[in-house]
Design a protein around this motif. Structure first.
Motif, mmCIF file in Angstrom:
data_model
loop_
_atom_site.group_PDB
_atom_site.id
_atom_site.type_symbol
_atom_site.label_atom_id
_atom_site.label_comp_id
_atom_site.label_asym_id
_atom_site.label_seq_id
_atom_site.Cartn_x
_atom_site.Cartn_y
_atom_site.Cartn_z
ATOM 1 N N VAL A 23 -7.903 0.876 -9.365
ATOM 2 C CA VAL A 23 -8.307 1.603 -8.150
ATOM 3 C C VAL A 23 -9.321 0.773 -7.362
ATOM 4 O O VAL A 23 -9.218 0.619 -6.137
ATOM 5 C CB VAL A 23 -8.901 2.991 -8.492
ATOM 6 C CG1 VAL A 23 -9.507 3.651 -7.266
ATOM 7 C CG2 VAL A 23 -7.832 3.891 -9.105
ATOM 8 N N TRP A 31 3.822 1.310 -1.735
ATOM 9 C CA TRP A 31 4.609 1.335 -2.975
ATOM 10 C C TRP A 31 3.831 2.044 -4.070
ATOM 11 O O TRP A 31 2.702 1.657 -4.375
ATOM 12 C CB TRP A 31 4.937 -0.092 -3.432
ATOM 13 C CG TRP A 31 5.806 -0.871 -2.492
ATOM 14 C CD1 TRP A 31 6.618 -0.360 -1.512
ATOM 15 C CD2 TRP A 31 5.949 -2.300 -2.410
ATOM 16 N NE1 TRP A 31 7.255 -1.391 -0.852
ATOM 17 C CE2 TRP A 31 6.872 -2.587 -1.377
ATOM 18 C CE3 TRP A 31 5.402 -3.372 -3.135
ATOM 19 C CZ2 TRP A 31 7.244 -3.886 -1.040
ATOM 20 C CZ3 TRP A 31 5.774 -4.657 -2.796
ATOM 21 C CH2 TRP A 31 6.693 -4.914 -1.767
ATOM 22 N N GLU A 32 4.437 3.034 -4.695
ATOM 23 C CA GLU A 32 3.744 3.666 -5.817
ATOM 24 C C GLU A 32 3.709 2.648 -6.963
ATOM 25 O O GLU A 32 4.541 1.747 -7.029
ATOM 26 C CB GLU A 32 4.438 4.958 -6.223
ATOM 27 C CG GLU A 32 5.892 4.776 -6.557
ATOM 28 C CD GLU A 32 6.462 5.983 -7.265
ATOM 29 O OE1 GLU A 32 5.695 6.797 -7.766
ATOM 30 O OE2 GLU A 32 7.690 6.087 -7.323
ATOM 31 N N PRO A 33 2.712 2.775 -7.881
ATOM 32 C CA PRO A 33 2.459 1.703 -8.848
ATOM 33 C C PRO A 33 3.709 1.156 -9.579
ATOM 34 O O PRO A 33 3.884 -0.063 -9.624
ATOM 35 C CB PRO A 33 1.443 2.329 -9.805
ATOM 36 C CG PRO A 33 0.704 3.301 -8.939
ATOM 37 C CD PRO A 33 1.720 3.856 -7.969
ATOM 38 N N PHE A 35 0.819 -1.214 0.000
ATOM 39 C CA PHE A 35 0.000 0.000 0.000
ATOM 40 C C PHE A 35 0.856 1.270 0.000
ATOM 41 O O PHE A 35 0.372 2.355 -0.258
ATOM 42 C CB PHE A 35 -0.939 0.019 1.202
ATOM 43 C CG PHE A 35 -1.974 -1.064 1.162
ATOM 44 C CD1 PHE A 35 -2.942 -1.075 0.169
ATOM 45 C CD2 PHE A 35 -1.984 -2.078 2.102
ATOM 46 C CE1 PHE A 35 -3.915 -2.075 0.122
ATOM 47 C CE2 PHE A 35 -2.941 -3.077 2.079
ATOM 48 C CZ PHE A 35 -3.911 -3.081 1.080
ATOM 49 N N ALA A 94 -7.718 -3.396 0.297
ATOM 50 C CA ALA A 94 -7.627 -2.747 1.610
ATOM 51 C C ALA A 94 -8.775 -3.220 2.501
ATOM 52 O O ALA A 94 -8.584 -3.518 3.683
ATOM 53 C CB ALA A 94 -7.659 -1.231 1.450
ATOM 54 N N ARG A 95 -9.946 -3.305 1.907
ATOM 55 C CA ARG A 95 -11.126 -3.745 2.674
ATOM 56 C C ARG A 95 -10.868 -5.098 3.350
ATOM 57 O O ARG A 95 -11.192 -5.299 4.507
ATOM 58 C CB ARG A 95 -12.311 -3.824 1.702
ATOM 59 C CG ARG A 95 -13.625 -4.251 2.275
ATOM 60 C CD ARG A 95 -14.733 -4.118 1.217
ATOM 61 N NE ARG A 95 -15.078 -2.725 0.975
ATOM 62 C CZ ARG A 95 -16.029 -2.062 1.639
ATOM 63 N NH1 ARG A 95 -16.744 -2.678 2.554
ATOM 64 N NH2 ARG A 95 -16.270 -0.795 1.380
ATOM 65 N N GLU A 106 -7.627 -2.042 -5.619
ATOM 66 C CA GLU A 106 -6.853 -1.519 -4.487
ATOM 67 C C GLU A 106 -7.766 -1.298 -3.271
ATOM 68 O O GLU A 106 -7.432 -1.663 -2.138
ATOM 69 C CB GLU A 106 -6.217 -0.193 -4.934
ATOM 70 C CG GLU A 106 -5.349 0.475 -3.923
ATOM 71 C CD GLU A 106 -3.925 -0.013 -3.996
ATOM 72 O OE1 GLU A 106 -3.627 -0.898 -4.823
ATOM 73 O OE2 GLU A 106 -3.108 0.483 -3.206
ATOM 74 N N PHE A 107 -8.930 -0.706 -3.525
ATOM 75 C CA PHE A 107 -9.892 -0.453 -2.452
ATOM 76 C C PHE A 107 -10.373 -1.775 -1.848
ATOM 77 O O PHE A 107 -10.483 -1.910 -0.628
ATOM 78 C CB PHE A 107 -11.099 0.325 -2.987
ATOM 79 C CG PHE A 107 -10.899 1.820 -3.048
ATOM 80 C CD1 PHE A 107 -9.720 2.363 -3.544
ATOM 81 C CD2 PHE A 107 -11.882 2.683 -2.604
ATOM 82 C CE1 PHE A 107 -9.534 3.736 -3.609
ATOM 83 C CE2 PHE A 107 -11.711 4.066 -2.654
ATOM 84 C CZ PHE A 107 -10.533 4.594 -3.163
#
Lengths: 386, 266
Positions: B171, B138-140, B136, B178-179, B174-175
């Motif tokens: 995106v 690390w940039e892409p 989370f 995280a969830r 990614e969300f």
């Protein structure tokens, strides 16, 4: 018009040269760069600056919460507010704010704020925030549930403050068989609630709701954003069928005052740019972890990334109205202009920023309090009487 | 390579996109945090040998984000319903990373419809012997560089600019990741207590240079699952299906082939 002296308490003694290769002063710069002796001296100094705010005639003083960062040495604003509670007599003390979703048990926040409110006999202002993105990396709290936890924690705190006797609370994130706060808050029904924000429609709709009418505080934003969001709040009140009082609006902004415009710019430049480019700076992954903002608002992020994390200059920030800097007359004129346009009751001035040393901070505070504040108070009083 | 066909089904009110193709034993591929996009080519290779099913997890890719999706357990129950609704039996699950964790959570609940598990760089357990990479943070581009050992391959992957649709899905993924996995970070503190319940053969696969879950995570997982074998792929990072697809495929085919032989012998 009310004046609040706001402080971030940065670790201004950070060795900027030795830490220059870290991309951010937040959570990735090791705390081996923190010196407890220097920290002690800075707390002494900063608490003193806030206490002096009372002598200088400020209506309030304010602290806030950030974690694992040289940007601010206040992981617990409860501690700083408590230290200030017994050393001040008349000013309001604003915690701007407590980051509700970070707490595993937000009922402790209801307790702590109630204690400070009682110790100060009702001088507490309770700010409620979600905390910025970096906080979610530090704390592990899932940013996806940030909004849910904020609202649930808020409801729990309000219940604890307002529902007499014993009740229970059952939510998705927080559960209590017994809600029965000792002590209850001193103010009735509870301390005023302020919502500091960088600007969001959702926050404004919630804060302006007739059930709440919380004070909305636009923080550290370009003046266009301040104008946009304060207007959005007023419009939202109209939409709800009532007229927004000026007391519901505030603006937080760093300010520096010196004898002349040129001296002010010259003296503030390096310290302000340190504040922006060293203390505040963070990568976008840290600022906006997944779920912290909506999917929609993440779409533009790649495009505006440079704007978010790039370096800025003092001159640019002055042009954008993010920093008010100059002689007492210049500063007064600008603030008077903005006040007449936006009619915010609360001005939160951050008179120390970044590496600004004690002597310059003290002089700027003096000039602001003696040559700017009274004139603005007079303007506001005249306008109100008219 | 066998092409997969995209369809949509509804499971627990969640419109779920899945790709299916090939013939042979049923192989359910559970993708990792990056979504099904980086699995597609590999899944097509697998479809030469198997009836491959590659769903987008709830909340990922083209599937809905259902209101009930709050944690990894919700994902596991979803897949138990998925297996039942599609009436799948004797299923071999291949799970990558986050998908490996989902596979473990399914299997501790029920292996009734399962035949085996193949877990690649699987999340699910904490490991005190090593520090996991923080994807989370690390940039892409850095994320790809950190997940792939072969930097020439990383350059090649980075040279392809994602479409607007792919960027939006990234995106979304990614969300959703995280969830499910932000906290505790990619593990369930209670999972280890029940891993002994897994009564189907388990093959663990790990890149020797995995910087998301370094090798001790794989060794730890093997210790927790009775009878599990661990195969380490040299010169390979976190994504064997991207970086060493042929090697990974041959591990899968021989593992499943051996099971069939053993089954026939018994």
């Amino acid at each position: 018009m009310k004046f609040t002296l706001f402080h971030l308490m940065p670790y201004a003694d950070l060795d900027l040269e030795a830490t220059k290769d870290y991309s951010t002063a937040w959570l990735q710069t090791p705390n081996t760069f923190y010196n407890p002796e220097k920290g002690a001296a800075l707390y002494e100094r900063y608490l003193g600056e806030l206490e002096r705010g009372e002598e200088l005639g400020f209506d309030g003083i304010a602290v806030n919460e950030h974690h694992s960062t040289a940007y601010g040495m206040m992981p617990s604003p409860i501690v700083t507010a408590s230290a200030l509670a017994r050393r001040t007599k008349t000013v309001t003390i604003a915690i701007l704010g407590s980051a509700l979703p970070l707490r595993g048990h937000p009922l402790t926040l209801a307790e702590e704020h109630a204690m400070i409110d009682t110790i100060t006999r009702g001088r507490l202002i309770t700010g409620m925030v979600r905390g910025i993105g970096a906080e979610y990396h530090v704390w592990g709290v899932n940013p996806v549930f940030s909004h849910e936890r904020f609202h649930e924690a808020h409801d729990l705190i309000i219940q604890a403050w307002t529902e007499p006797g014993i009740s229970s609370f059952h939510g998705k994130h927080y559960n209590h068989e017994y809600v029965n706060l000792w002590p209850r808050p001193y103010q009735k029904p509870h301390p005023p609630i302020w919502i500091p924000s960088q600007g969001s429609r959702e926050t404004i709709e919630w804060a302006a709701h007739p059930k709440r009418k919380y004070v909305y505080l636009q923080t550290f934003s370009p003046i266009k954003a301040v104008q946009k969001y304060l207007k959005m709040y007023r419009d939202q009140c109209e939409h709800y069928g009532y007229t927004c009082r000026d007391e519901q609006l505030g603006w937080a902004v760093p300010i520096y005052v010196a004898d002349t415009d040129e001296t002010a710019r010259k003296e503030a430049k390096v310290h302000y740019e340190n504040f922006r480019n060293r203390f505040l700076k963070m990568p976008v992954e840290m600022l906006l972890p997944p779920g912290y903002s909506s999917v929609e608002s993440m779409k533009g992020v790649a495009a505006t990334k440079a704007q978010i994390v790039g370096d800025v200059t003092l001159e640019l920030c002055m042009d954008l109205g993010m920093f008010i800097c100059g002689s007492p007359e210049t500063v007064r004129q600008k603030l008077e202009h903005y006040w007449k346009e936006m009619r915010f009751e609360h001005l939160l001035s951050m008179l120390q920023f970044g590496t600004l040393p004690a002597d310059l901070t003290a002089r700027s505070m003096d000039l602001f309090a003696k040559d700017v504040m009274p004139k603005l108070r007079a303007v506001a009083a005249t306008a109100k009487a008219a | 390579m066998a092409a997969l066909t995209k369809t949509t089904i509804e499971i627990s009110g969640c419109k779920t996109t899945l790709r299916r193709g090939g013939a042979g034993p049923t192989l359910l591929y559970l993708h990792g945090a990056g979504g099904s996009g980086n699995v597609l080519a590999f899944a097509e290779k697998l479809a030469e040998h198997f009836d491959v099913i590659l769903p987008d997890h709830p909340g990922f890719g083209e599937s809905d984000l259902p209101p009930w999706l709050d944690n990894i357990h919700d994902a596991a129950y979803f897949y138990l319903e998925f297996l039942s609704k599609l009436n799948l039996r004797d299923v071999h699950i291949v799970g990558s990373s986050l998908g490996g964790w989902v596979a473990l959570e399914i299997a501790v609940r029920s292996t009734e419809r399962l035949k085996s598990l193949i877990l690649s760089g699987a999340a699910g357990l904490n490991c005190k012997e090593a520090r996991r990479g923080d994807i989370f943070m690390w940039e892409p581009p850095q994320r790809i560089r950190n997940m792939i050992v072969d930097q020439a391959l990383a350059d090649k992957l980075l040279s392809v600019k994602p479409s607007e649709e792919q960027a939006a899905i990234a995106v979304k993924n990614e969300f959703a990741t995280a969830r499910l996995a932000w906290e505790p970070r990619f593990f369930d503190p209670h999972l280890h207590k029940w891993l002994h319940r897994i009564n189907v053969p388990v093959q663990i696969v790990w890149g020797d240079t995995d910087s998301v879950f370094p090798l001790p995570f794989g060794e730890n997982l093997q210790r927790h699952i009775p009878g599990a074998s661990l195969t380490i792929i040299p010169k390979c990072g976190h994504l064997p299906h991207v970086e060493q697809p042929d090697r990974f495929k041959s591990i899968i085919t021989s593992f499943i082939g051996n099971l069939a032989t053993k089954g026939a012998a018994a």
